[in-house]
Write an enzyme that holds these catalytic residues in place. Structure first.
Site, PDB file in Angstrom:
ATOM      1  N   PRO A   2     -26.418   2.260 -52.185  1.00  0.00           N
ATOM      2  CA  PRO A   2     -25.423   1.246 -52.532  1.00  0.00           C
ATOM      3  C   PRO A   2     -25.969   0.243 -53.529  1.00  0.00           C
ATOM      4  O   PRO A   2     -27.001  -0.379 -53.305  1.00  0.00           O
ATOM      5  CB  PRO A   2     -25.071   0.585 -51.201  1.00  0.00           C
ATOM      6  N   GLU A   3     -25.286   0.106 -54.642  1.00  0.00           N
ATOM      7  CA  GLU A   3     -25.633  -0.876 -55.663  1.00  0.00           C
ATOM      8  C   GLU A   3     -24.505  -1.904 -55.698  1.00  0.00           C
ATOM      9  O   GLU A   3     -23.620  -1.859 -54.851  1.00  0.00           O
ATOM     10  CB  GLU A   3     -25.804  -0.171 -57.014  1.00  0.00           C
ATOM     11  N   ARG A 110     -31.500   6.334 -42.520  1.00  0.00           N
ATOM     12  CA  ARG A 110     -32.940   6.231 -42.763  1.00  0.00           C
ATOM     13  C   ARG A 110     -33.583   4.930 -42.295  1.00  0.00           C
ATOM     14  O   ARG A 110     -34.778   4.729 -42.490  1.00  0.00           O
ATOM     15  CB  ARG A 110     -33.205   6.471 -44.260  1.00  0.00           C
TER      16      ARG A 110
END
Length: 275
Positions: A2-3, A110
């Site tokens: 996600p940016e 993660r």
DNA sequence: AGTCAAACCTGGGCGC
DNA sequence: TGCGCCCAGGTTTGAC
């Protein structure tokens, strides 16, 4: 992954639903990701009301009652979901129930993501928010600004685009797309860029980020909105993930190299290398 | 100041 | 089927 555009998409969806809600119950399944600790979140959050939800760079900020601020960074695979899909249920690391029966889930395959809970006078220091550079949605990115922030520095274009202490919110995908849109090779040296290059770069930064938001973000492997809905921007990517495929502009094959430690995609013909 | 690599993690895709 | 390997890439940290 996600940016800025993906985080903005999530924030807009949360903002439409959660402000005014009061935390009722908090379950944390993984203490490593909660700071200062899962216990602090469990004990301090219940009873607090969400006043506002906003974004700075890739950080999500929940302004709460009683002078508290909860900050979330999704890092690579984090997600804030109102309704988790079956597949994502087993990766839920925290569960927030509100007294109006609404729920918010923090899922993170993660476990790189982080959730902080601090007083309003200390969260900037504790979360790393203090080190962030300008947010390209809150401040206009133009030639003036780029001359100011890139003027006296060296290094490759891509590594600077990724530097969150200069401009906050650009990640690997949009960095490659911005370089393509500006017609500049990502390995170009900053000190070799002309005024005209910086002008094009400024336009490319704004345009690429805004277009990503318009398409609800980019879904490559993991990003989904709060209802598990995929973004659409991956359909519009010009270079990222397209190595070996023809450039949409000139039909030359898109190349891939390692730069600044990341997979970097570009068109040798459309993007000028300034060295 | 910059560059680079390693660490934090795990799922997925690959070759065999 | 399954093992080993590599890849993904946001951020921090530490070495040169």
């Amino acid at each position: 992954m996600p940016e800025l555009p993906e985080v903005e998409t999530v924030v807009r969806q949360l903002r439409a639903v959660l402000p005014g809600s009061r935390f009722w119950r908090v379950v944390c399944r993984d203490g490593r990701q909660m700071l200062p600790s899962a216990r602090v979140l469990r004990e301090l959050l219940p009873g607090k009301v969400i006043r506002d939800i906003r974004r700075l760079g890739k950080y999500i900020i929940f302004d709460l009652s009683d002078d508290l601020v909860m900050v979330v960074h999704l890092r690579m695979t984090g997600m804030l979901l109102l309704k988790p899909s079956e597949r994502l249920k087993k990766f839920i690391r925290a569960e927030f129930t509100f007294s109006n029966a609404k729920k918010m889930y923090f899922s993170d395959i993660r476990r790189f993501g982080r959730i902080w809970l601090y007083r309003s006078h200390e969260f900037m220091d504790r979360t790393g928010l203090k080190k962030l550079g300008i947010d390209p949605l809150l401040q206009k990115v133009d030639l003036d600004l780029l001359e100011k922030v890139y003027g006296q520095t060296k290094g490759t274009l891509k590594s600077r685009l990724l530097d969150q202490t200069v401009i906050a919110g650009i990640g690997n995908i949009y960095a490659d797309e911005i370089c393509f849109a500006a017609g500049l090779h990502p390995a170009s040296r900053l000190e070799k860029l002309t005024k005209k290059d910086l002008q094009k770069l400024a336009g490319a930064i704004s345009a690429c980020l805004l277009e990503g938001i318009r398409h609800g973000g980019t879904t490559i492997a993991d990003f989904v909105g709060t209802r598990g809905d995929a973004g659409k921007h991956q359909r519009y990517l010009q270079v990222y993930g397209r190595s070996g495929e023809p450039c949409y502009r000139c039909y030359a094959l898109i190349k891939k190299m390692r730069l600044a430690g990341r997979g970097t995609h570009f068109c040798l013909k459309c993007q000028q290398l300034k060295k």
